[in-house]
Design an enzyme around this catalytic site. Structure first.
Site, PDB file in Angstrom:
ATOM      1  N   GLU A  32       3.067   9.528  20.735  1.00  0.00           N
ATOM      2  CA  GLU A  32       3.852  10.627  20.160  1.00  0.00           C
ATOM      3  C   GLU A  32       3.446  10.876  18.709  1.00  0.00           C
ATOM      4  O   GLU A  32       3.208  12.020  18.293  1.00  0.00           O
ATOM      5  CB  GLU A  32       5.355  10.292  20.197  1.00  0.00           C
ATOM      6  CG  GLU A  32       5.960  10.209  21.575  1.00  0.00           C
ATOM      7  CD  GLU A  32       5.897   8.810  22.172  1.00  0.00           C
ATOM      8  OE1 GLU A  32       4.989   8.027  21.800  1.00  0.00           O
ATOM      9  OE2 GLU A  32       6.746   8.509  23.021  1.00  0.00           O
ATOM     10  N   ARG A  60      12.030  -2.007  14.554  1.00  0.00           N
ATOM     11  CA  ARG A  60      13.432  -1.651  14.321  1.00  0.00           C
ATOM     12  C   ARG A  60      14.003  -2.315  13.077  1.00  0.00           C
ATOM     13  O   ARG A  60      15.152  -2.077  12.711  1.00  0.00           O
ATOM     14  CB  ARG A  60      14.256  -1.978  15.564  1.00  0.00           C
ATOM     15  CG  ARG A  60      14.085  -3.385  16.095  1.00  0.00           C
ATOM     16  CD  ARG A  60      14.532  -3.472  17.545  1.00  0.00           C
ATOM     17  NE  ARG A  60      14.278  -4.774  18.154  1.00  0.00           N
ATOM     18  CZ  ARG A  60      13.142  -5.123  18.755  1.00  0.00           C
ATOM     19  NH1 ARG A  60      12.112  -4.280  18.779  1.00  0.00           N
ATOM     20  NH2 ARG A  60      13.009  -6.311  19.307  1.00  0.00           N
ATOM     21  N   LYS A  69       5.055   3.536  29.470  1.00  0.00           N
ATOM     22  CA  LYS A  69       3.860   3.986  28.742  1.00  0.00           C
ATOM     23  C   LYS A  69       2.632   3.888  29.641  1.00  0.00           C
ATOM     24  O   LYS A  69       1.800   4.794  29.681  1.00  0.00           O
ATOM     25  CB  LYS A  69       3.628   3.113  27.499  1.00  0.00           C
ATOM     26  CG  LYS A  69       4.617   3.322  26.376  1.00  0.00           C
ATOM     27  CD  LYS A  69       4.217   2.469  25.178  1.00  0.00           C
ATOM     28  CE  LYS A  69       5.312   2.429  24.134  1.00  0.00           C
ATOM     29  NZ  LYS A  69       5.026   1.531  23.024  1.00  0.00           N
TER      30      LYS A  69
END
Ligand code: F6P
Length: 552
Positions: free
Chosen positions: A212, A268, A512
């Protein structure tokens, strides 16, 4: 039965649950005027009230015994010491080093990481200051007015949440935007109205291979080059944040405009690293360092406070109490602070990517629940959407309410209304409304007989629905840092009790892998046949629609 569920500490909690289940919190409050004082504490600028939980004086000591039995403190110390706590990737998890403002040495493989951490912070200061004071300019000599961060997951959610949270500290003449989705609409919509000569793109990707991000970065690059008419413009308008310097160089970004971090920074947990550059650009490096300091204060508290007075430990163990002993499938995060509207989304990744695991660190399947579904929206909006279910639904949803005593907005009356609603909701969830109270209300309204009896069940609130309240004076960078670090450590505590590796995310790989051949087939316009019937059918329907077909 696993060692965990078999352990005396777990079994004692199961027995305790049977004692606590019939108790109603409104009776516990009525019986103990000191309940708030007993079940609240403050640290790093945050006040946690956990008195509106289904607990007695015995509950936390029993939960603390579970934490002891599962070695939570030892695992915490191993993380802070830079040990390889991410066993499936053989890495440390050292986001605490990124905000180690006391600057004491932290060793990874015998080498102190702090000099490198400090060097990156110094480079972030130089760069963000230059953009903010206009000395770092675009290719045609214009000052930068818009920054577009291109990243996804941890390279988007944390910085985006923090930039939104710290809006009052931003300048109107330097706007920071975020693009994450590979859906071209995200980038396309974002670019509308931007002046390429005044736009800086940040390509944020730990791996620098994420489909992305690389696709969006490529399209943004083409947009810039086409509009400025010069390939050389890329150097002045693109910087990269990554742990993969070779891939950054291959993309054509000047090494001088590359801000690196190590593989021991999990995605994260990366907003404290170079990934925080958009935050520094938005609010300035001094404010960014205040954010780090707030997180460091929470780190110090987590590392040193005894379990009974340790905020992340308490929040984590209360989560275990509801997840494993009351079978709560989800946990709501409800900020009564508009600037925290992206916090639930950030915490979804922090919690669900960390502890959404079905095997333990050593690969054994678990026979107990791990991470709940995390969700939430800001108050008071949520009250007019899903709070009905929280109050009267059949689901049991523990919730965290997060509120500032004072907002940054100029209207005190709004603050009063917001806070009155926050207080009222936690009270209503806890207290509920009995059939007697509902009957008295309906009678006072003139209802009688069958009409009253028909309406009565709908007017009853069972209550006894738990919530934590986290209160602070005002949402400053330091408070935000402490709040996010609190949740990171809460998640850590839970992962340690459950014995899972909270720092890998293999579960994102399969989708993916499968996307690769499907992408090739969609690009080629081929008939898809190698998958299950549903996937083949959908892929071929897409192909048919693109060739002008229609849906009846
Ligand atoms: O696919 C999940 C994930 O690996 C997250 O853990 C990570 O935050 C995100 O993708 C983005 O990864 P990167 O920063 O390498 O582009």
């Amino acid at each position: 039965m696993s060692d965990l569920t078999h352990s005396p500490a777990w079994q004692d909690l199961a027995a305790h649950r049977a004692e606590v289940a019939p108790l109603h919190m409104r009776d516990l409050f009525a019986a103990d005027p000191d309940r708030f004082a007993r079940f609240s504490l403050s640290a790093a600028g945050l006040l946690l009230d956990y008195s509106k939980n289904r607990i007695t004086g015995e509950t936390l000591p029993l939960l603390s015994r579970l934490a002891e039995a599962t070695g939570v403190a030892g695992r915490r110390d191993a993380m802070f010491a830079g040990e390889s706590v991410n066993n499936t990737e053989d890495r440390a998890a050292l986001h605490v080093a990124l905000r180690n403002r006391s600057n004491g040495p932290i060793l990874v493989d015998g080498a102190d990481v702090m000099p490198e951490v400090n060097a990156v912070l110094a480079r972030m200061r130089t760069f963000s200051t230059a953009v903010r004071d206009g000395s770092r300019r675009g290719h045609t000599g214009e000052a930068i007015t818009d920054v577009v961060n291109i990243g996804i997951g941890g390279s988007d959610l944390g910085p985006r949440m923090a930039v939104d949270a710290l809006k009052p500290y931003q300048r109107p003449d330097l706007r920071v935007h975020f693009v994450a989705n590979v859906d071209g609409a995200d980038l396309h919509d974002r670019l509308q109205g931007l002046d390429p000569a005044r736009t800086l793109f940040i390509v944020a990707s730990k791996t620098f291979t994420t489909q992305e991000t690389m696709t969006n970065a490529g399209s943004a690059r083409a947009w810039l080059v086409e509009r400025l008419g010069d390939e050389a413009a890329v150097a002045a308008h693109f910087v990269a944040l990554s742990a993969n310097p070779d891939a950054v160089a291959a993309f054509g970004i000047d090494p001088a405009d590359m801000f690196v971090f190590r593989d021991w920074v999990g995605g994260r947990y990366s907003l404290w690293s170079a990934i925080g550059l958009p935050i520094a650009l938005a609010v300035g490096m001094d404010r960014f360092e205040e954010l780090l300091s707030g997180a460091h204060a929470m780190d110090t508290h987590f590392r040193t406070a005894p379990a009974a007075e340790n905020m992340p430990m308490i929040l984590g163990l209360l989560g275990i109490w509801y997840r494993n002993f009351f079978h709560a499938g989800s946990h709501a995060v409800l900020p009564y602070d508009q600037h925290l509207h992206r916090l639930p989304a950030h915490l979804q990744q922090v919690d669900m990517e960390s502890n959404g695991k079905f095997v333990t660190r050593d690969g054994q399947p678990v026979d107990y629940a791990t991470a709940p579904v995390i969700w939430g929206e800001p108050g008071t909006n949520g009250q007019h959407a899903f709070f009905q279910l929280l109050h009267q639904g059949s689901e049991f949803v523990p919730a965290d309410f997060i509120a500032a005593a004072e907002s940054h907005a100029p209207w005190r009356d709004h603050d009063d209304m917001l806070l009155a609603n926050f207080l009222a909701q936690t009270e209503a969830l806890m207290h509920g409304k009995t059939a007697d109270a509902a009957r008295a209300e309906l009678t006072a309204r003139g209802l009688r007989g069958a009409a009253l009896e028909a309406l009565l069940p709908h007017k009853v609130f069972p209550g006894n629905r738990p919530s934590n309240s986290i209160l602070y004076a005002k949402l400053t960078p330091a408070v935000l840092g402490a709040l996010v670090a609190l949740y990171e450590h809460k998640v850590f505590v839970q992962g340690a009790v459950w014995g899972v590796n909270s720092f890998d995310q293999w579960g994102v790989e399969l989708g993916k892998q499968l996307a690769g051949p499907l992408l090739a087939a969609l690009r080629a316009g081929d008939t898809v046949s190698g998958h299950d019937g549903s996937t083949n059918g959908l892929a071929n329907a897409i192909g048919a629609l693109r060739r002008g077909g229609h849906i009846e």
